[in-house]
Design an enzyme around this catalytic site. Structure first.
Site, PDB file in Angstrom:
ATOM      1  N   GLU A 143       0.830  -1.207   0.000  1.00 12.97           N
ATOM      2  CA  GLU A 143       0.000   0.000   0.000  1.00 12.97           C
ATOM      3  C   GLU A 143       0.866   1.258   0.000  1.00 12.97           C
ATOM      4  O   GLU A 143       1.888   1.323   0.693  1.00 12.97           O
ATOM      5  CB  GLU A 143      -0.915   0.020   1.223  1.00 12.97           C
ATOM      6  CG  GLU A 143      -1.797   1.265   1.284  1.00 12.97           C
ATOM      7  CD  GLU A 143      -2.861   1.175   2.360  1.00 12.97           C
ATOM      8  OE1 GLU A 143      -3.262   2.240   2.881  1.00 12.97           O
ATOM      9  OE2 GLU A 143      -3.304   0.067   2.673  1.00 12.97           O
ATOM     10  N   HIS A 145       1.605   4.532   1.454  1.00 16.17           N
ATOM     11  CA  HIS A 145       1.224   4.987   2.798  1.00 16.17           C
ATOM     12  C   HIS A 145       2.353   5.817   3.404  1.00 16.17           C
ATOM     13  O   HIS A 145       3.534   5.507   3.207  1.00 16.17           O
ATOM     14  CB  HIS A 145       0.944   3.782   3.692  1.00 16.17           C
ATOM     15  CG  HIS A 145       0.150   4.115   4.925  1.00 16.17           C
ATOM     16  ND1 HIS A 145       0.743   4.618   6.060  1.00 16.17           N
ATOM     17  CD2 HIS A 145      -1.174   4.018   5.191  1.00 16.17           C
ATOM     18  CE1 HIS A 145      -0.196   4.823   6.980  1.00 16.17           C
ATOM     19  NE2 HIS A 145      -1.355   4.478   6.486  1.00 16.17           N
ATOM     20  N   ASP A 173      -3.568   4.107  -2.535  1.00 16.35           N
ATOM     21  CA  ASP A 173      -4.353   4.976  -1.667  1.00 16.35           C
ATOM     22  C   ASP A 173      -4.162   6.391  -2.201  1.00 16.35           C
ATOM     23  O   ASP A 173      -3.107   7.001  -2.029  1.00 16.35           O
ATOM     24  CB  ASP A 173      -3.883   4.867  -0.220  1.00 16.35           C
ATOM     25  CG  ASP A 173      -4.793   5.603   0.742  1.00 16.35           C
ATOM     26  OD1 ASP A 173      -5.057   6.804   0.499  1.00 16.35           O
ATOM     27  OD2 ASP A 173      -5.239   5.004   1.737  1.00 16.35           O
ATOM     28  N   HIS A 199      -7.724   2.373  -2.451  1.00 14.90           N
ATOM     29  CA  HIS A 199      -8.341   2.883  -1.234  1.00 14.90           C
ATOM     30  C   HIS A 199      -8.768   4.312  -1.501  1.00 14.90           C
ATOM     31  O   HIS A 199      -7.982   5.109  -2.040  1.00 14.90           O
ATOM     32  CB  HIS A 199      -7.358   2.862  -0.063  1.00 14.90           C
ATOM     33  CG  HIS A 199      -7.330   1.568   0.676  1.00 14.90           C
ATOM     34  ND1 HIS A 199      -6.517   1.338   1.763  1.00 14.90           N
ATOM     35  CD2 HIS A 199      -8.049   0.418   0.499  1.00 14.90           C
ATOM     36  CE1 HIS A 199      -6.716   0.105   2.205  1.00 14.90           C
ATOM     37  NE2 HIS A 199      -7.626  -0.475   1.448  1.00 14.90           N
TER      38      HIS A 199
END
Length: 287
Positions: A143, A145, A173, A199
């Site tokens: 991910e 992040h 994301d 996301h």
């Protein structure tokens, strides 16, 4: 569009798995992204019932889109046996819930602070874990992040390049790369070949992106003001979903709502996203 809800949105709620399935079906979601904490609890306490629960879920047109958990990729080298044992447990968890995707973070430190040895350790472990996952029929997903080695677009691309494993996927994301300075559509274009999940969440103003820091998100008394609806926040998600719809993205789009009243807010977000699945909108892009 394949729209999923994230069970982590209910981290502070007293909600059963059955209630989540009922809610997801009633409100038009196609799946549930299962937080590892929830998955481990269900497997531990309801192992015998789990196959029947999943069959009933699948009969209603729903499935577990991905399991989201954590691995300490930067643990000292003498902790490697424990790390591998934990990874084997996560692969078993993914298989138990009949999902082919397992999301982790690329370490727990900002990429800008990475020493060459730490970076190499992360890269080597990612490659090893990705290979083991592929053998088990599961895909390792990293991910984007903050405070990880995938906290900027450049760091994420370098990580993918250095690892050199085609099995690794990216959970994009949008907000987290946006807060690092990358426009959402640029992040999408540059990472598109690796993306396997999205996301989506929003914030009222750029300076409030810190609301999604783990220390705030996981605290029952954390700040929630500033967490915004997809249609109303600082990120222009209309442009994002127009592009995803135009490209007929096959990948799940998981809504993360970390504020209060998750049932009501997730239902409203799903209703808004339904606009991009309407035939007239799809026809407009085809002309």
């Amino acid at each position: 569009m394949h729209i999923c809800l994230c069970s982590i949105s209910f981290r502070h709620e007293l909600v059963s798995f059955g209630e989540l399935v009922d809610f997801a079906e009633r409100t038009g979601f196609q799946g549930i992204e299962l937080w590892g904490v929830h998955g481990k609890s269900l497997l531990r306490d309801r192992r015998r019932e789990l196959p029947g629960m999943l069959e009933a879920m699948e009969a209603r047109g729903l499935g577990i889109s991905m399991i989201s958990d954590y691995v300490d990729l930067l643990a000292p080298e003498d902790r490697t046996p424990q790390l591998l044992c934990g990874w084997a447990d996560l692969l078993d968890l993914a298989q138990a819930f009949r999902t082919r995707k397992l999301r982790i973070f690329a370490g727990d430190r900002p990429s800008a602070t990475a020493a060459e040895r730490e970076w190499a350790l992360c890269v080597n472990r990612l490659g090893q874990l990705a290979g083991q996952a592929a053998e088990a029929g599961v895909q390792l997903v990293v991910e984007t992040h903050p405070r990880t080695y995938a906290d900027t677009l450049d760091a994420t691309l370098r990580l993918l390049r250095d690892t050199g494993r085609s099995e690794i996927g990216i959970n994009l994301d949008f907000l987290h790369l946006w807060e690092s300075g990358t426009p959402p559509l640029e992040a999408y274009r540059e990472l598109r070949r690796w993306i396997v999940n999205y996301h989506v969440k929003n914030v009222a103003a750029p300076e409030q992106a810190g609301l999604f820091e783990p220390g705030n998100v996981f605290s029952p008394s954390g700040k929630r003001d500033g967490m915004a609806a997809l249609a109303q926040g600082a990120i222009d998600y209309a442009a994002v979903f127009d592009q995803l719809n135009q490209d007929l993205t096959p990948h799940p789009i998981a809504i993360e709502w970390f504020g209060e009243h998750p049932f009501a807010r997730l239902e409203k977000e799903r209703q808004w996203l339904a606009l991009w699945s309407r035939p007239e909108r799809q026809a407009a892009h085809a002309n």
